[in-house]
Design an enzyme around this catalytic site. Structure first.
Site, mmCIF file in Angstrom:
data_model
loop_
_atom_site.group_PDB
_atom_site.id
_atom_site.type_symbol
_atom_site.label_atom_id
_atom_site.label_comp_id
_atom_site.label_asym_id
_atom_site.label_seq_id
_atom_site.Cartn_x
_atom_site.Cartn_y
_atom_site.Cartn_z
ATOM 1 N N CYS A 157 0.796 -1.230 0.000
ATOM 2 C CA CYS A 157 0.000 0.000 0.000
ATOM 3 C C CYS A 157 0.825 1.275 0.000
ATOM 4 C CB CYS A 157 -0.944 0.014 1.202
ATOM 5 S SG CYS A 157 -2.169 -1.304 1.179
ATOM 6 N N HIS A 179 -8.549 4.123 -2.320
ATOM 7 C CA HIS A 179 -7.156 3.727 -2.075
ATOM 8 C C HIS A 179 -6.676 2.872 -3.258
ATOM 9 C CE1 HIS A 179 -3.595 2.098 -0.373
ATOM 10 N NE2 HIS A 179 -4.103 1.198 0.432
ATOM 11 N N CYS A 230 0.130 2.607 6.333
ATOM 12 C CA CYS A 230 0.361 1.250 6.812
ATOM 13 C C CYS A 230 0.592 0.361 5.597
ATOM 14 C CB CYS A 230 -0.820 0.753 7.636
ATOM 15 S SG CYS A 230 -2.405 0.742 6.763
#
Length: 402
Positions: A91, A358, A388
């Protein structure tokens, strides 16, 4: 040698569902091509001056495989002398691209301009479709106590005492802040409308924001990870956290990040590189850091990553004017703010991943562009972006406006 940010551009985030999202009919290559062409055009950039291009992309298979960064550079009509590579830190890949670009410039190796960014088409290349040991190797899954991130998010919420109401309230705030930002045109400077090959406009705004979101509507949504938890994944996670009697499942589709498509790029370089291209720097990259964290709970990496970056910058959390803490799940910004003592009024002031979405490999680059624009709009000095990361990691970058 200092590394500077000269410009930042991104596509809108389109809903990441096939035949529903406005960008789902366009390939990830087309999205990356779009922002690269826009970056060169807006800055009247001689692309032969660019020493490298690094793009983040998480699911590197199918249309996103085969070093999509290099293909995009060529497809965008850039000088063929410009090399490119694709990387993943899950991510945080988009932010890691910025950090790698800054490190290449600051190393004194002679690279003066590096383009950094990311791309992810979650509608066309679904998350997890590239496989990997985390999904397929039963021995590794068992011995390392791997669980899906949703289980990790609910474990954090349980341990921290974040109630369903607290998580939903943050989700509502995300939509409200994003809707206000859209209405006031705060994203306009960095937003590149996406057209198809025939020149028809496909999308000019972030598609997932719900201005009419409400706590009442959020309260009707069922927990997304309860069934898989009851099927044995909770028990696996609790082998690492025996102090927790049971995991309370409080995250759902409305307080978790939206699945979307998108691409983003930033122009990073030295002062000399900027002068050669006729550009003025907008911000200096002051510090960067990545860390490993416990892989079962997984999503707590932002706190130690930020602490490491702050230490390198000689700063305290209160010295940072604006924060972008990626909303992979609502618990992530809540836990990070609590751990670091951050004022919520400085965090995700234009909404976050819950409302905006996202797009995995592109998110970190998008957040960096958003906070850069907002620093300038508010005439503030410093910002920190952090995400994260799957497998238990965290990445953070601190910038200072110039």
């Amino acid at each position: 040698m200092d590394a500077y940010l000269f410009d930042a551009l991104r596509t809108p985030r389109g809903r990441g569902k096939a035949e529903v999202g406005s960008l789902s009919g366009l390939t990830p290559l087309w999205l990356a091509r779009t922002v690269l062409r826009a970056l060169a055009a807006r800055n009247q950039l001689d692309t032969a001056l660019v020493d490298d291009v690094v793009l983040g992309c998480v699911t590197q298979t199918g249309e996103q495989g085969g070093c999509i960064a290099r293909t995009a550079v060529l497809d965008a009509g850039w000088a063929q002398t410009v090399p490119a590579f694709t990387q993943t830190r899950f991510c945080a890949s988009g932010l890691e691209a910025v950090n790698l670009a800054a490190a290449k410039v600051a190393s004194g190796s002679g690279e003066r301009l590096v383009v950094a960014g990311g791309v992810e088409s979650m509608s066309r290349v679904p998350m997890g479709s590239d496989g990997g040991a985390w999904l397929l190797d039963e021995r590794a899954i068992r011995e390392l106590a791997f669980v899906p991130q949703g289980i990790s998010a609910d474990l954090i919420a349980t341990r921290e005492g974040f109630t369903r109401e607290m998580l939903d309230a943050w989700a509502l705030r995300s939509h409200q802040k994003a809707a206000q930002a859209q209405q006031e045109g705060r994203f306009a400077r960095s937003l590149v409308p996406v057209h198809d090959e025939r020149g028809q406009l496909r999308l000019a705004h972030d598609e997932n924001v719900r201005a009419d979101a409400s706590l009442e509507a959020l309260a009707t949504l069922r927990p997304s990870f309860q069934k898989m938890g009851e099927a044995g994944l909770d028990a696996r996670a609790l082998t690492r956290y025996p102090d927790v009697p049971r995991i309370e499942h409080r995250h759902h589709a409305g307080n978790s990040s939206a699945i979307v498509d998108g691409a983003a790029v930033l122009l990073v370089g030295s002062a000399e590189g900027g002068r050669a291209a006729g550009l003025r720097p907008r911000a200096r990259i002051r510090a960067l850091a990545s860390v490993g964290s416990e892989p079962t709970i997984m999503l707590t990496g932002p706190t130690p990553a930020v602490q490491k970056a702050l230490q390198r910058a000689g700063m305290q959390p209160g010295d940072v004017d604006l924060w972008e803490i990626n909303e992979a799940f609502a618990c992530v910004p809540l836990q990070t703010m609590r751990a670091l003592g951050i004022d919520p009024e400085r965090v995700n002031v234009n909404g976050g991943g819950i409302a905006l979405g996202h797009p995995l490999g592109a998110t970190g680059a998008m957040l960096m562009g958003t906070v850069l624009d907002e620093l300038e709009r508010r005439k503030l000095a410093t910002a920190c972006v952090t995400l994260c990361v799957g497998g238990g990691m965290g990445t953070a970058t601190i910038i200072e406006r110039v």
